[in-house]
Scaffold this active site. Structure first.
Site, mmCIF file in Angstrom:
data_model
loop_
_atom_site.group_PDB
_atom_site.id
_atom_site.type_symbol
_atom_site.label_atom_id
_atom_site.label_comp_id
_atom_site.label_asym_id
_atom_site.label_seq_id
_atom_site.Cartn_x
_atom_site.Cartn_y
_atom_site.Cartn_z
ATOM 1 N N HIS A 97 0.888 -1.083 -0.157
ATOM 2 C CA HIS A 97 0.012 0.021 0.032
ATOM 3 C C HIS A 97 0.800 1.296 -0.057
ATOM 4 C CE1 HIS A 97 -3.220 2.820 1.262
ATOM 5 N NE2 HIS A 97 -2.506 3.322 2.035
ATOM 6 N N GLU A 98 1.975 1.240 0.905
ATOM 7 C CA GLU A 98 2.730 2.449 0.829
ATOM 8 C C GLU A 98 3.593 2.814 -0.566
ATOM 9 O OE1 GLU A 98 2.207 4.554 3.007
ATOM 10 O OE2 GLU A 98 1.180 3.488 4.493
ATOM 11 N N HIS A 101 1.633 4.490 -2.869
ATOM 12 C CA HIS A 101 1.895 6.035 -3.011
ATOM 13 C C HIS A 101 3.060 6.679 -3.823
ATOM 14 C CE1 HIS A 101 -1.663 6.679 -0.554
ATOM 15 N NE2 HIS A 101 -1.095 6.086 0.655
#
Length: 226
Positions: A97-98, A101
């Site tokens: 998920h990170e 980004h």
């Protein structure tokens, strides 16, 4: 029914939703820690960055629990100890998920660009609003109160634009993990649970800020009529 108690009642739905979402995040994260993976969160993040041509972005361990984030200024993915070192679906899912980004940043993903520009409003809007609200009440200045409400609107805008950013990062993570086979069927289910639970915390935070803004707009409108 004005004042702090009135605000608590008005925003109660968001507060209850946040409490439920935080419980669900902790529960799904703990469950996901029991689903093993072949690689660690750090290794998963490094692999996803590399296959997307982002070798220049570092992956580092950061203090705290669930303190994971991507730093767009330093171009670094920072992962908490359990995520960085962990060989679990929770670790891999949050790491992915990170990295989502980081990929958004590399692609100049529109909502992320807007969100990053709105960071000062999120950092200082709430504090400035509180100060101006108190000064406005003490000085009987409707203009100071209105200015505070406008500044708080910047925080609400940040929360609203943050929703598509977070949802997109989670969707990217799920797709990448499925395409690369870094998690099996059980792992994918655990990742979905963790990321979906986290999404509810963003929804609850946004709802609370929107209701807070609506509450003070209602008071301001009532004061103007009086």
């Amino acid at each position: 029914m004005y004042g702090y108690f009135g605000l608590m009642i008005f925003t109660a739905p968001a507060i209850l939703l946040m409490m439920w979402a935080q419980y669900r995040v902790k529960s799904s994260f703990a469950n996901g820690l029991r689903v093993p993976t072949r690689i660690s969160g750090a290794a998963a993040a490094r692999h996803i960055l590399d296959i997307n041509g982002l070798q220049s972005i570092d992956v580092v361990e950061t203090p705290g629990q669930l303190s994971d984030h991507y730093d767009p200024r330093e171009k670094v993915v920072r992962l908490s100890h359990d995520v960085y070192q962990g060989h679990s679906a929770s670790s891999v899912g949050i790491a992915a998920h990170e990295v989502g980004h980081a990929i958004q940043d590399a692609e100049n993903y529109g909502p992320l660009v807007i969100r990053n520009a709105a960071v000062p409003a999120a950092q200082y809007g709430g504090t400035a609003f509180s100060i101006l609200l108190i000064l406005g009440i003490l000085l009987h200045s409707i203009h100071l109160i209105l200015l505070g409400i406008v500044l708080y609107g910047g925080l609400v805008f940040f929360q609203l634009i943050n929703l598509p950013v977070e949802f997109d990062a989670s969707n990217r993570a799920k797709q990448i993990l499925a395409d690369t086979g870094m998690v099996d069927t059980d792992g994918a289910a655990a990742v979905n649970s963790v990321l979906n639970s986290a999404a509810w915390t963003y929804v609850a935070a946004t709802l609370q800020s929107v209701l807070t803004l609506a509450y003070y707009l209602m008071i301001f409108a009532g004061g103007r009529r009086d």
